[in-house]
Design a protein around this motif. Structure first.
Motif, PDB file in Angstrom:
ATOM      1  N   PHE A  14      19.348  18.322  43.040  1.00  0.00           N
ATOM      2  CA  PHE A  14      17.906  18.368  42.811  1.00  0.00           C
ATOM      3  C   PHE A  14      17.568  19.324  41.668  1.00  0.00           C
ATOM      4  CE2 PHE A  14      15.799  15.625  45.582  1.00  0.00           C
ATOM      5  CZ  PHE A  14      16.405  15.611  46.830  1.00  0.00           C
ATOM      6  N   GLY A  15      18.396  20.370  41.553  1.00  0.00           N
ATOM      7  CA  GLY A  15      18.127  21.353  40.503  1.00  0.00           C
ATOM      8  C   GLY A  15      18.247  20.760  39.117  1.00  0.00           C
ATOM      9  N   LEU A  18      15.220  19.667  37.051  1.00  0.00           N
ATOM     10  CA  LEU A  18      14.274  20.731  36.770  1.00  0.00           C
ATOM     11  C   LEU A  18      13.443  20.467  35.527  1.00  0.00           C
ATOM     12  CD1 LEU A  18      13.480  23.620  37.667  1.00  0.00           C
ATOM     13  CD2 LEU A  18      15.138  24.454  36.026  1.00  0.00           C
ATOM     14  N   PHE A  19      12.145  20.575  35.677  1.00  0.00           N
ATOM     15  CA  PHE A  19      11.196  20.650  34.569  1.00  0.00           C
ATOM     16  C   PHE A  19      11.312  19.533  33.537  1.00  0.00           C
ATOM     17  CE2 PHE A  19      10.219  24.201  36.732  1.00  0.00           C
ATOM     18  CZ  PHE A  19      10.946  25.344  36.487  1.00  0.00           C
ATOM     19  N   PRO A  20      11.355  18.293  33.947  1.00  0.00           N
ATOM     20  CA  PRO A  20      11.212  17.269  32.907  1.00  0.00           C
ATOM     21  C   PRO A  20       9.762  17.295  32.445  1.00  0.00           C
ATOM     22  CG  PRO A  20      11.294  16.263  35.097  1.00  0.00           C
ATOM     23  CD  PRO A  20      11.467  17.728  35.304  1.00  0.00           C
ATOM     24  N   SER A  21       9.527  17.540  31.155  1.00  0.00           N
ATOM     25  CA  SER A  21       8.158  17.705  30.736  1.00  0.00           C
ATOM     26  C   SER A  21       7.637  16.402  30.179  1.00  0.00           C
ATOM     27  CB  SER A  21       8.070  18.816  29.695  1.00  0.00           C
ATOM     28  OG  SER A  21       8.748  18.426  28.533  1.00  0.00           O
ATOM     29  N   CYS A  22       6.318  16.299  30.096  1.00  0.00           N
ATOM     30  CA  CYS A  22       5.670  15.112  29.604  1.00  0.00           C
ATOM     31  C   CYS A  22       4.756  15.541  28.476  1.00  0.00           C
ATOM     32  CB  CYS A  22       4.873  14.456  30.747  1.00  0.00           C
ATOM     33  SG  CYS A  22       3.755  13.176  30.205  1.00  0.00           S
ATOM     34  N   GLU A  23       4.828  14.811  27.386  1.00  0.00           N
ATOM     35  CA  GLU A  23       4.032  15.146  26.221  1.00  0.00           C
ATOM     36  C   GLU A  23       3.253  13.922  25.799  1.00  0.00           C
ATOM     37  OE1 GLU A  23       5.920  17.819  23.187  1.00  0.00           O
ATOM     38  OE2 GLU A  23       5.472  16.108  21.898  1.00  0.00           O
ATOM     39  N   LYS A  24       1.993  14.102  25.510  1.00  0.00           N
ATOM     40  CA  LYS A  24       1.234  12.959  25.008  1.00  0.00           C
ATOM     41  C   LYS A  24       0.193  13.448  24.026  1.00  0.00           C
ATOM     42  CE  LYS A  24      -2.306  12.869  28.636  1.00  0.00           C
ATOM     43  NZ  LYS A  24      -2.934  12.116  29.709  1.00  0.00           N
ATOM     44  N   GLU A  25      -0.165  12.509  23.151  1.00  0.00           N
ATOM     45  CA  GLU A  25      -1.171  12.853  22.159  1.00  0.00           C
ATOM     46  C   GLU A  25      -2.548  12.698  22.796  1.00  0.00           C
ATOM     47  OE1 GLU A  25      -0.562  10.979  18.391  1.00  0.00           O
ATOM     48  OE2 GLU A  25      -2.646  11.279  17.800  1.00  0.00           O
ATOM     49  N   VAL A  26      -3.396  13.648  22.527  1.00  0.00           N
ATOM     50  CA  VAL A  26      -4.758  13.582  23.067  1.00  0.00           C
ATOM     51  C   VAL A  26      -5.755  13.742  21.931  1.00  0.00           C
ATOM     52  CG1 VAL A  26      -4.161  14.454  25.361  1.00  0.00           C
ATOM     53  CG2 VAL A  26      -4.762  16.068  23.561  1.00  0.00           C
ATOM     54  N   PRO A 260       5.906  29.349  19.485  1.00  0.00           N
ATOM     55  CA  PRO A 260       4.913  28.524  20.183  1.00  0.00           C
ATOM     56  C   PRO A 260       3.888  29.384  20.908  1.00  0.00           C
ATOM     57  CG  PRO A 260       6.911  28.698  21.493  1.00  0.00           C
ATOM     58  CD  PRO A 260       7.173  29.440  20.214  1.00  0.00           C
TER      59      PRO A 260
END
Lengths: 288, 771
Positions: A14-15, A18-26, A260
């Motif tokens: 499960f570890g 960890l933290f799959p991120s999602c990015e989208k344009e807004v 960042p």
């Protein structure tokens, strides 16, 4: 026991998720009403020029719309100096050389917008003396490395100085860019960055800003290593133009930085009910 | 005979007239491990009761007579002892653990007794077993994240350990571990706190009505106490989650006299990274890990003396080693805390208890890079370091059941070294910002009176602080007052006034709990921050429920912030004090809470309506603007349903839901024509593009992020063996409906705005074994 070991291995599995991120344009709907933007820097060596345009939304990349039908009135020490003459394309002129240590107020009147007002005071020209020492010739050129001892004889009152170089090589003129090989306690570090190859380990980006805080009315001496055959400009900025330059340089450096999560910089403006800058400066030019 | 009667007549009036009083005092402990219990109540009769202090000590002065002393504490069986009080007497209570019918009533009163002048909205004291059963991300129990479900406490960002209390900022919370300030509580950029819940005994938090014994931060005090070590028997806990493995072990050094406890937590995140890099035979390696290590020992020297020694070390490390083309590059990014404290409890008399402690706390951030081959190497190092060495003494004087006087003081020496840069190359050896090192000394002293008069509880106090830095000395006085009225129907009303001063500041240019957050001290030019807070509220206790409502207003002065664009530990080596703005703040709001404390279903619903604003003369032309964390609405629901419980098994389901107005951020929303900068118009290539137009915003924090909400569910199953061992499996799902809350925004070079969300639906499993 085997059952518990298996369950523990499942934990590690499960570890991995960890933290799959999602990015989208807004897109943001910045539907702000346009305001007048006024830009004017008074200089005792020049007549008065004002530029008046309209602001636009971030998403809009058309040119800035000039405003030619406004009434711009200038006051000197509370007395009306005159109304600026529109010259088209958002430009307004007044054939008058502003004087040092006078206070100027500008009012812009337009039927479709709120009145703009701003105040500034023209500083005195910096009093600078210098002594150059020639270090060595730069091979295969007619230039030399110079070690220049500068002294700013600070005038009483709050003063902020901006240094920049101007150099013309083969007919092409470049200004700004920054300074290396300069160090003094009264130099503002806001635009300093590490430069291991330089003499002192750091460099100043675009300009050197000198503040007389703690040195009011005193001599501020420093050394600068630079190349001959250029111009060193000492610009004394009033408090508003000083903040405008500083915030602009910060915003520029911010956009270049790779770190960042940084906060954007609010560009300084002293225009009430509008945008832009109404400031003043006086320049002393040193020829090398 | 006549002479005897005469003597008796002479003596009797004195004995009657003097109404002799004596003191019964002692400690309240857990019978199973001799842990001292904080906030346990000892009652001799109506209006004759007292709560134990932070070290489990109580003292009750009563007239000569016979009394039935009753001692109770949540989670333990009540104990009663009959005494015939004729002289000063020591009575210690050792409470066996267990659940009683009265437990729920006691649970409802636990907070009440520990801080009798405050409401449960101003003073929080959650039980560790409640924290253990809450649904959490990736199975990591976290004290700070559970507290964020309370009204008035907001997380800085989704899943951040950093928090804001009643409109204050992140650095305005005093976080103590065994009485020692911890300066950075963030692991993994704020996703987890440094507190290992297996090693914690007690957590209490003040949001308002902060008593005079605490000082140094404007908004709140979070006081965390470690377990002391089992004096009867050896025990241990082993637990594992997808993020970390933890081991805690405690045992007596000498039975009933001395004991120790050690606890270690280390992340497992670097294991899959290491395995992957080994598999692909990468030249070099990169990874990340964190750990926490707690150790504590204590020794009961005699009835009047006990000493403790505690130690904590925690560290995060990000590393990258590269070996390519005969060039070795190394990069390290480390940050961490070390704290240690020696404490001595001494009982001067049955009425006077003292705690004298000496502690050391350090936070350090290290950025190290080197590149080159053989003798041709360039090394870069940037260090930010702060150290705090303190000696303090606190006294509790139990003058009567109705009047307790607390007083004490402390002397501290602090050392700050913000962003010291060293560069060593082939021909260079440069050091920057050495002149930024700063030492300071400060002295604090307080007196606090706790008075009970019928249905009223009053706490009146004063704290004084002297801070010496450079050539300047700052002196501040902080009056404190808290009053509570409690009726026999379970209704209470409270009001408080708190004045606080803060000599150190955290400069942060993001809300992430980044290690780039910089602790700096007040200087000759940068004054200490100050605040004043008033609060008032009401509370109603019913048999199964507690309802509370409280309003507050907080004024903040001389608050500081990084100027926009100021960034540390990048290539800009700037002096921090030239990159700050100083201004004011104000925060106000109302908090509502409803708790169900009895039955199979227990939980809490809370709602906060709040405003938080700042004003700086150099920013926004001196106008007030919304604080970054000005989140208007905050709704939280936290609960547990007990499915099954007997002496061998327990099963429960827990849930947590939060809905909050979004954070504010600064986003340029307007563009206008720029004025060229000096020399800009003289370039042959024309005015540079970046000078021709300006993107800006009317006021900071102009953009509100979308509403933030998520639902978490948890399931716990615990099996208890005859030999006392227990096995607990915890299954949880974070963000059940996969709400992609925005975590931050950034702009691409092309000008597009991108939203990054980090936490989708995340299932996890955790295991805990106690022996």
């Amino acid at each position: 026991m085997k059952k518990y070991i298996l369950n523990i291995l499942l934990l590690l599995f499960f570890g991995v998720t960890l933290f799959p991120s999602c990015e989208k344009e807004v897109t943001f709907d910045f539907d702000k009403p346009a305001k007048l933007s006024l830009n004017c820097i008074l200089n005792p060596d020049s007549t008065i020029t004002v530029r008046l345009t309209l602001s636009r939304n971030i998403e809009n990349d058309s040119t800035f719309q000039p405003i030619d039908d406004a009434t711009i009135v200038l006051y000197e020490n509370g007395t009306e100096l005159g109304t600026l003459t529109p010259a088209g394309e958002g430009n307004y002129y007044l054939d008058y050389y502003p004087e040092s240590q006078n206070e100027y107020k500008i009012i812009v009147i337009h039927p479709d917008f709120e009145n703009l007002t701003a105040v500034t005071m023209v500083p005195q020209k910096p009093d600078v003396t210098f002594t150059p020492d020639t270090l060595k010739r730069i091979e295969q050129t007619e230039w030399y490395w110079l070690d220049i001892n500068f002294v700013i004889h600070d005038l009483p009152g709050k003063n902020n100085y901006w240094l920049y170089e101007k150099r013309t090589v083969h007919g092409v003129t470049n200004t700004g860019g920054g300074f290396q090989n300069i160090k003094a306690p009264f130099i503002d570090d806001f635009n300093r960055s590490t430069e291991p190859e330089s003499k002192f380990g750091f460099a100043y980006n675009y300009y050197v800003r000198i503040s007389d805080t703690g040195y009011d009315g005193e001599k501020m001496a420093f050394k600068l290593e630079t190349v001959s055959d250029g111009l060193i400009n000492f610009l004394s900025a009033d408090e508003h133009y000083d903040k405008y330059i500083k915030s602009s340089v910060k915003a520029r450096m911010n956009s270049e930085d790779e770190l960042p999560f940084k906060e954007p910089v609010q560009i300084y403006s002293n225009i009430e009910n509008g945008y832009g800058i109404f400031g003043a400066c006086a320049i002393t030019i040193i020829k090398l | 005979m006549k002479r005897s009667i005469l003597i008796l007549l002479l003596v009797i009036p004195f004995s009657v007239f003097a109404q002799k009083k004596f003191t019964v005092s002692g400690y309240v402990e857990s019978a199973s491990d001799m842990e001292r219990l904080t906030g346990a109540t000892v009652i001799a009769g109506p209006g004759l009761g007292v709560a134990t202090n932070n070290y489990g000590f109580y003292s009750l002065t009563l007239p000569v007579g016979t009394y039935r002393l009753t001692c109770r504490f949540v989670g333990y069986k009540t104990q009663t002892k009959q005494i015939d009080l004729k002289n000063d007497t020591t009575i210690n209570f050792q409470l066996p653990s267990g659940i009683e019918l009265e437990e729920i009533k006691v649970k409802a009163n636990r907070t009440d007794e520990a801080a009798s002048q405050l409401s449960s909205l101003s003073f929080l004291n959650p039980a560790m077993e409640e924290i253990d059963r809450m649904p959490v991300i990736l199975g990591e129990r976290d004290v700070l994240k559970t507290l964020q479900f309370q009204p008035g406490i907001k997380s800085a960002r989704e899943n951040s350990a950093g928090f804001n209390v009643r409109g204050g900022s992140n650095d305005q919370n005093l976080i103590l571990l065994d009485g020692v300030p911890v300066y950075n509580v963030n692991h993994l950029f704020g996703f987890f706190s440094v507190f290992n819940s297996d090693a914690i005994k007690d957590v209490s938090m003040y949001k308002g009505g902060i008593p005079a014994r605490y000082g140094g931060r404007l908004s709140s005090v979070l006081d965390i106490s470690m377990k002391e070590g089992n004096m009867k028997d050896s025990h241990g806990i082993f637990s594992i989650s997808p993020v970390s493995a933890r081991m805690t072990y405690e045992a007596p050094l000498k039975k009933d006299t001395a004991a120790f406890i050690v606890s270690l937590r280390r992340t497992l995140l670097d294991i899959p990274m290491f395995l992957y890099q080994s598999a692909i035979e990468r030249d070099g390696n990169y990874g990340y890990y964190f750990y926490d290590f707690n150790a504590k020992t204590n020794w009961i020297i005699n009835n009047r003396n006990r000493v403790y020694l505690s130690f904590y070390s925690g560290k995060d490390s990000q590393y990258n080693n590269d070996n390519r083309d005969d060039t070795n590059s190394k990069f390290r990014y480390n940050w961490g805390n070390i704290t240690s404290v020696f404490r001595w409890n001494h009982i001067f008399s049955p009425k006077l208890f003292s705690n004298i402690s000496a502690y050391y706390s350090q936070y350090q951030l290290n950025n190290l890079g080197s590149s080159g081959s053989g003798e041709q190497k360039v090394v870069f190092r940037a260090i930010s370091d702060m150290q705090d060495l303190t000696l303090k003494a606190d006294f509790d004087w139990y003058l009567s059941p109705a009047f307790t006087l607390r007083f004490g003081g402390k002397a501290s020496r602090m050392q700050f070294a913000p962003n010291i840069v060293q560069m060593k190359g082939i021909d260079s050896d440069i050091s920057l910002n050495e002149e930024q090192k700063n030492n300071s000394a400060h002295f604090e002293y307080f007196a606090e009176n706790n008075l009970k008069a019928g249905k009223f509880n009053l706490n009146l106090g004063m704290r004084g602080a002297t801070y010496i830095t450079g050539e300047k000395t700052y002196n501040h006085f902080e009056p404190r007052a808290a009053l509570k009225f409690r009726s026999h129907t379970g209704f209470s009303a409270n009001a408080s006034y708190t004045q606080m001063t803060q000599f150190i500041h955290l400069l942060s240019n993001s809300s992430l709990g980044m290690p780039t957050d910089l602790w700096v001290a007040s200087t000759d030019e940068v004054k200490p921050q100050k605040s004043r807070q008033i609060s008032a509220g009401i509370e109603q206790h019913l048999s199964n429920y507690v309802f509370g409502f409280e309003t507050y207003y907080k004024w903040m002065y001389d608050v500081i912030r990084f100027e926009e664009g100021a960034v540390f530990l990048s290539s800009q080596d700037t002096k921090w004090n030239e990159n700050i703005s100083v201004g004011r703040g104000r925060a106000y709001g109302a908090e509502f809470m409803a708790k169900k404390v009895k039955g199979k279903l227990t939980g809490m619903l809370s709602y906060t309506l709040s405003w938080s604003e700042r004003q700086f003369s150099e920013v926004n032309q001196g106008r007030w603007f919304s604080h970054k964390y000005d989140r208007r609405h905050d709704v939280s629901l936290l609960g547990e349903y007990r499915l099954f419980k007997n002496e061998h098994r327990e099963k429960s389901v827990s849930f947590g839901f939060t809905l909050q107005s979004g954070n504010n951020l600064s986003m340029p929303d307007v563009e206008y024509e720029g004025m060229y900068l000096p020399g800009g118009s003289e370039n042959s290539h024309g005015v540079p593009d970046w000078q021709q137009s300006k993107q800006s915003f009317d006021n900071p924090n102009n953009l509100k992020m979308p509403v933030f909400h998520h639902l978490d569910l948890g399931y716990n199953t615990k099996r208890k063996k005859q030999n006392g061992k227990t096995y607990t499996w915890s299954f949880s799902v974070y963000n059940v409906y996969n709400r992609m809350n925005p975590w931050y925004y950034y702009k691409t070079p092309g000008g597009q705005v991108k939203q990054v969300s980090i936490f989708p639906v995340i299932p996890s499993v955790g295991f805990k074994y106690t022996f």
